[in-house]
Design an enzyme around this catalytic site. Structure first.
Site, PDB file in Angstrom:
ATOM      1  N   SER A   1      -5.834   3.403   4.780  1.00  0.00           N
ATOM      2  CA  SER A   1      -5.304   2.690   3.619  1.00  0.00           C
ATOM      3  C   SER A   1      -6.391   1.968   2.834  1.00  0.00           C
ATOM      4  CB  SER A   1      -4.216   1.681   4.048  1.00  0.00           C
ATOM      5  OG  SER A   1      -3.470   1.248   2.937  1.00  0.00           O
TER       6      SER A   1
ATOM      7  N   LYS B   1       0.091   3.816  -2.627  1.00  0.00           N
ATOM      8  CA  LYS B   1      -0.919   4.870  -2.544  1.00  0.00           C
ATOM      9  C   LYS B   1      -0.306   6.265  -2.411  1.00  0.00           C
ATOM     10  CE  LYS B   1      -4.576   1.961  -0.537  1.00  0.00           C
ATOM     11  NZ  LYS B   1      -3.944   0.724  -0.066  1.00  0.00           N
TER      12      LYS B   1
ATOM     13  N   SER C   1       0.794  -1.235   0.000  1.00  0.00           N
ATOM     14  CA  SER C   1       0.000   0.000   0.000  1.00  0.00           C
ATOM     15  C   SER C   1       0.820   1.276   0.000  1.00  0.00           C
ATOM     16  CB  SER C   1      -0.954   0.009   1.204  1.00  0.00           C
ATOM     17  OG  SER C   1      -2.039  -0.860   0.974  1.00  0.00           O
TER      18      SER C   1
END
Length: 391
Positions: free
Chosen positions: A124, A67, A64
């Site tokens: 997230s 991101k 993640s």
């Protein structure tokens, strides 16, 4: 031995929290740093200087941490006027179908850009990331193309994205620790307001759907926010494939650092070693900011009838030292271009404001025109002569 090392790092992190910056600044030199994480970078934000690196250019799966690029493109879209924080965005069935970490958006659910940013940076949310990707580019695929274009623009040589949230386990989705630092720096340097979201520990959002209204609590996945003095971001990531990843940022005494760890073996090592690397960075550098920058001044320009034109510095000056240099020895001076002649436009560079330390040039700031300087024609000179003759 592995368990002993991990517990030692955890103890060091705890002491940092309990005793503050003075204790946590007592760290080992880079040559003596022993971290288990295979891929790591420490970077200073204002200059982009890398203070420490280990396996920094090997492309690995970032989970993640992906991101960060998604959030960077969201802020860019806002800056360009393509979006506003108050705009409402509708979740698609595809975005709702995302697995992994999510904030449980429903198909047709409407949230503002500001709320979705919080969902991405705090919790997230994969569903929130895809929702924003579709809002900006129409499809996640088109948005991912934009991500890869931005990576190339930033010089991220060991990066390729397949999705916008890091959920995929594709070997074609990878990034290096150095490139994570580069995109993290771009986000923090251009949009420092991002920390207003990434530093939030816990916050409620409201789901308004056909089934009614419900409250969902966003909980931050970055444990350093409460365990490291000055930490206010940025993004964690973990999957069984990527292992444990983190791009952490902290600011102390006017210095902002980024600590990147990728493929750490477990979450405790991820946070403890990111903190250890931040400690090393803060202990090993000092930064100079010109607190008395040059004021706008005036110069003459050839080929014009106007006597003086206003010029000013384009940007601020900072200098990062890793050798304990004496900043009181810094001096500065103007260095003008050899032939400054019209026509020139506002923003054109006409010289530099140069900084030296102990006689050596350490950097400069461009000096630019604050107004247009058009070339004078025959009638301009004739009019000027007439004015002088009639005085």
């Amino acid at each position: 031995m592995k368990k002993i090392r991990i517990w030692f790092l955890i103890a060091a992190l705890t002491l940092s929290l309990l005793h503050g910056p003075e204790c946590s600044m007592m760290v080992v030199q880079a040559a003596d740093l022993e971290i288990e994480t295979p891929h790591a970078v420490v970077m200073e934000v204002s200059t982009g200087t890398v203070l420490y690196e280990k396996g920094a250019d090997e492309g690995v799966h970032p989970a993640s941490v992906t991101k960060i690029m998604t959030v960077l493109l969201i802020f860019e879209a806002i800056e360009k006027g393509e979006l506003a924080l108050t705009d409402e965005v509708t979740t698609s069935a595809y975005a709702k179908s995302m697995g992994g970490s999510q904030v449980y958006l429903e198909t047709g659910e409407v949230q503002t850009v500001k709320t979705l940013l919080k969902c991405i940076l705090i919790a997230s949310g994969n569903d929130a990331a895809v929702t924003m990707a579709e809002a900006i580019s129409g499809t996640e695929e088109a948005f991912v193309e934009r991500m890869n274009e931005k990576a190339a623009e930033l010089g991220m040589e060991n990066t390729h994205f397949v999705d916008c949230c890091g959920l995929t386990e594709s070997t074609e989705h990878y990034i290096s620790a150095r490139d994570v630092a580069i995109m993290s720096r771009e986000l923090l340097y251009r949009y420092p307001e991002v920390t207003e979201y990434s530093e939030i520990w816990m916050e409620d959002i409201t789901h308004e759907t056909a089934q009614g209204s419900s409250v969902f609590t966003l909980s931050n996945t970055n444990k350093l926010l409460r365990a490291y003095d000055g930490c206010d971001g940025l993004k964690t990531g973990s999957t069984s494939y990527a292992k444990y990843c983190l791009s952490a940022t902290a600011q102390r005494d006017g210095i902002r650092l980024i600590s990147v760890v990728l493929t750490a073996p477990d979450t405790k090592t991820r946070f403890a070693e990111a903190a250890q690397l931040l400690n090393y960075g803060f202990a090993s550098c000092s930064i100079y900011y010109d607190e008395d920058p040059p004021a706008p001044t005036q110069i003459s320009i050839k080929g014009t009838i106007q006597e003086k034109f206003t010029v000013c510095p384009d940007g601020e000056f900072s200098y990062l030292s890793t050798t304990g240099e004496d900043f009181t020895l810094i001096e500065n001076y103007y260095e003008w271009d050899e032939d400054i002649a019209a026509p020139l436009e506002k923003g054109d560079q006409v010289g530099e404001y140069v900084y030296t330390l102990d006689g050596k040039i350490i950097g400069s700031v461009p000096i630019v025109l604050a107004e247009d300087a058009p070339r004078a024609g025959y009638l301009d000179y004739l009019h000027r002569a007439w004015e002088k003759w009639t005085l």
